[in-house]
Structures are given as structure tokens and as C-alpha cells.
Design an enzyme around this catalytic site. Structure first.
Site, PDB file in Angstrom:
ATOM      1  N   ASP A   1       0.820  -1.205   0.000  1.00 10.65           N
ATOM      2  CA  ASP A   1       0.000   0.000   0.000  1.00 10.65           C
ATOM      3  C   ASP A   1       0.856   1.258   0.000  1.00 10.65           C
ATOM      4  OD1 ASP A   1      -2.361  -1.428  -0.013  1.00 10.65           O
ATOM      5  OD2 ASP A   1      -2.584  -1.408   2.167  1.00 10.65           O
TER       6      ASP A   1
ATOM      7  N   TYR B   1       7.282 -10.107   6.922  1.00 14.19           N
ATOM      8  CA  TYR B   1       7.105  -8.669   7.101  1.00 14.19           C
ATOM      9  C   TYR B   1       7.636  -8.268   8.471  1.00 14.19           C
ATOM     10  CZ  TYR B   1       3.942  -8.050   3.090  1.00 14.19           C
ATOM     11  OH  TYR B   1       3.403  -7.971   1.836  1.00 14.19           O
TER      12      TYR B   1
END
EC number: 5.4.99.12
Length: 268
Positions: free
Chosen positions: A56, A111
Site C-alpha cells: 500500500d 514482514y
């Protein structure tokens, strides 16, 4: 013509996400334009350009991966870092096995979410992160979607890294916004506002009330495992200068935050 895989990094501050969007600056858009400029391909569709996944707006990547077909792999390896903008740089290349796709061939993704300032209860956050391990329904931790909400978490931990607390999580795949929502509940645990039992409840009894999404700036796509080795690439001078400028900026901001922190007398 070969299928060339490139490992690359980027800082997401000035991108409208990674995926191509008309009229907006995106990671894929800049990468494809650089490939066109040096003529390693003309049409990204014909070259089957693809990345390992989307990030994003404001999200960063340490090890993102793309691949494309080209007759000029040596030119791409030698020249791309010279023409890419300073906030994108290639770090490795590989000639992958037949049938490779950067998204579907990934064994796992890792992540990291960085918290600043670090919450006080790091041990409690780490204990709570263990609840995520295994296969669960993550409906409460993702945007509403028709996709299967079950995901298998392979590893999770929270640790201190300098002035940051870091949530690191590895899974076969993730849902949209999933890691940032996991980060939200872990930060609440670190601040003494929640506990591991609440995470267990959210996984066991998903509701339509989704967990809030943590800000994008703290999230980094840290690594992708394909079970293959990438030969290293030297990043370009533009990226080195850009990174140095960002490090100086954040050092100044951290110093300013320290000076503005309340002192022992309750002042500022």
C-alpha cells in the site's frame, strides 16, 4: 529470451503504493518505465512483468521481487540501477527455474512492523505474538473480501532494535492489511490495553468489526523465500545519496523529538 528475476528495495513514502495506477506515481510504474528507457522490453504485458505482491501507499520493501522476459538480461543487470529513481534500487538477480512466477512460486513472505516509540511491555507483546502461529481465520484482521480468510503463520516474534520495537511475522501468504491490523493489537498489548486472550478471542470468534489498521510507515516487506539464490547487485549512487539524506532527516527528527519530550519537572 529468458525470464529474469530481480530482487529490489524501495522506500514507500513518495509512492501511491506498488501496483500500477493511471496518473499516480507507483513502484511498478517507475520500474516498468526504467525498463522501457533502457529497452530491455517494450510492452510490459508481452514481457510478462510481474511482482511478488502489492504494498500500500507508504509501505516499504527490503526484498521485493519481480520478473520479466527479455533478450537483454545483461543490460538490465548492468544498467537498471543507473536509471531507476533514488527511492528504488535492485539488490540481486537470478535466472529462475522454468515456470517461475514471483507471486505464486514464493514459499513464504516475511514482514516487519516497526513501532516508535517502543511500547513498554515487549515481553508481553512477544508472548501474544505466539498466539498467531498456526492456521487461523483472520477475518477480524483483514479488509472485507471474498478470499479465503484462513492463513497459516509460520513464525512470529517481537523484539527491540535500538529505539524501535519490531514485530516480525512469516507466513505462506497474507490478507490485505493483515499485518498492520496484527500490529495494532500487539501495540495495545504493549501499552497494557489488551492481552493475548483478546487475540485468541478474535481468532476463534471472528466478527464483522475489523481491527483498526496501523499506519503504513512502519511496515516493511522484509523477505520472500523462493529456495533460490540471488546474485548480489551494487546499488546506484542515486540511491546511496537518497538513503543518506533520509537517514539524516530521521536523525534530525529523532533529536527534535528527544528535545521536545517532557522533562522530569513536567515541562517541555
Amino acid at each position: 529470451m529468458i525470464n529474469l528475476a530481480l530482487r529490489f528495495s524501495y522506500l514507500g513514502d513518495h509512492f501511491s503504493g506498488s501496483q500500477m495506477q493511471p496518473g499516480l506515481r507507483t513502484v511498478e510504474g517507475e520500474f516498468i518505465e526504467a525498463c522501457r528507457r533502457i529497452q530491455v522490453f517494450d510492452d510490459w504485458r508481452e514481457a510478462r512483468f510481474a511482482t511478488a505482491g502489492r504494498t500500500d501507499r507508504g509501505v516499504h520493501a527490503r526484498r521485493q521481487v519481480c520478473s520479466f522476459l527479455t533478450d537483454l538480461p545483461e543490460r538490465a543487470i548492468r544498467v537498471l540501477n543507473r536509471v531507476l529513481p533514488g527511492d528504488i534500487w535492485c539488490t540481486g538477480w537470478a535466472e529462475p527455474p522454468e515456470g517461475f512466477h514471483p507471486r505464486y512460486s514464493a514459499r513464504s513472505r516475511t514482514y516487519r512492523y516497526y513501532f516508535f516509540p517502543a511500547p513498554e511491555k515487549i515481553a508481553a507483546m512477544n508472548d501474544a505474538a505466539q498466539v498467531f502461529i498456526g492456521r487461523h481465520d483472520f477475518s477480524s484482521f483483514a479488509r472485507s473480501s471474498d478470499r479465503d480468510p484462513e492463513r497459516r503463520i509460520l513464525a512470529a516474534r517481537v523484539f527491540l532494535d535500538g529505539r524501535f520495537a519490531v514485530f516480525e511475522v512469516t507466513a505462506e501468504s497474507f490478507l490485505w492489511n493483515m499485518v498492520r491490523r496484527m500490529a495494532t493489537v500487539l501495540e495495545a498489548v504493549g501499552n497494557g490495553e489488551s492481552d493475548a486472550a483478546e487475540i485468541e478471542r478474535l481468532l476463534a470468534e471472528p466478527t464483522e468489526q475489523r481491527v483498526a489498521t496501523a499506519p503504513p510507515w512502519g511496515l516493511i516487506l522484509w523477505d520472500i523465500d523462493y529456495g533460490m539464490t540471488f546474485d548480489p547487485l551494487q546499488i546506484g549512487g542515486k540511491s546511496e545519496r537518497y538513503l543518506a539524506s533520509r537517514l539524516r532527516y530521521h536523525a534530525v527528527m529523532a533529536c527534535a523529538a528527544d528535545r521536545l519530550a517532557p522533562d522530569d519537572r513536567g515541562g517541555v
